[in-house]
Design a protein around this motif. Sequence first.
Motif, short mmCIF file in Angstrom:
data_model
loop_
_atom_site.label_atom_id
_atom_site.label_comp_id
_atom_site.label_asym_id
_atom_site.label_seq_id
_atom_site.Cartn_x
_atom_site.Cartn_y
_atom_site.Cartn_z
N GLN A 223 34.70 53.87 -13.31
CA GLN A 223 34.73 54.04 -14.79
C GLN A 223 36.30 54.89 -15.01
N LYS B 29 40.23 54.20 -21.18
CA LYS B 29 39.82 52.82 -21.23
C LYS B 29 40.95 51.57 -21.24
N ILE C 118 41.38 49.63 -17.75
CA ILE C 118 40.43 48.79 -17.07
C ILE C 118 41.13 47.31 -16.74
N ASN D 40 33.59 43.29 -14.95
CA ASN D 40 34.08 44.07 -16.23
C ASN D 40 33.16 43.85 -17.16
N ASP D 41 32.65 44.99 -17.68
CA ASP D 41 31.72 44.88 -18.89
C ASP D 41 32.31 45.58 -19.92
N GLY D 42 33.76 45.77 -19.87
CA GLY D 42 34.43 46.22 -21.02
C GLY D 42 34.74 47.83 -20.80
N THR D 43 33.62 48.71 -20.22
CA THR D 43 33.74 50.21 -20.16
C THR D 43 33.90 50.48 -18.47
N VAL D 44 33.18 49.61 -17.73
CA VAL D 44 33.31 50.08 -16.20
C VAL D 44 33.41 48.96 -15.60
#
Length: 184
Positions: free
Chosen positions: A67, A71, A74, A92-96
């Motif tokens: 994480q 941001k 990423i 990758n889910d956009g935040t982690v």
Amino acid sequence: MKEQVKLFEGKMVKRIEGLKGELASIRVGRANASVLDKVNVDYYGTATPIQQVAAVSVQEGKILVIQPWDKSLIRAIEKAIQASDIGINPTNDGTVLRLQFPPLTEERRREVSKQARKYGEEAKVSVRSVRRDANEKFKQMKKASEITEDDQKNGEEQIQKLTDKYCKEIDSIIAAKEKEIMEL
């Protein structure tokens, strides 16, 4: 003379610590944050270890969660992991980012085990090179009349005992790692 022996013993200990670090970075089927130790991400033009720009945690024993604190990093972290040789593609889910560690196949376990043995042999060669350097130092000291011939022989014997001790320790470290690799 004792301080010389201690100095060379310290070098041998450093070699063993280096071996432990290399073995920790070997992927053995369960999530371990140390596999990312050699992966650097481009952080505003500077190559920075992932652990310095993100929180890394283990989830359910087989998933490593990364994480990033910023941001915007990423994508850079994802690219750095893909470019590395750890052999896992992050999701990758956009935040982690998540790294799913698949169980190792028998063939892959043998390869990893062979890699561990190679690291062990390199560490032994390194310890033996410290022994060679120590013996050369003792010969130089004898030639310069800083020590007696008996002191030289005594120093060489002490260094040989330390070399044998640390080579056995390397063997036991490698045996434990191979057991860990093959039992998963």
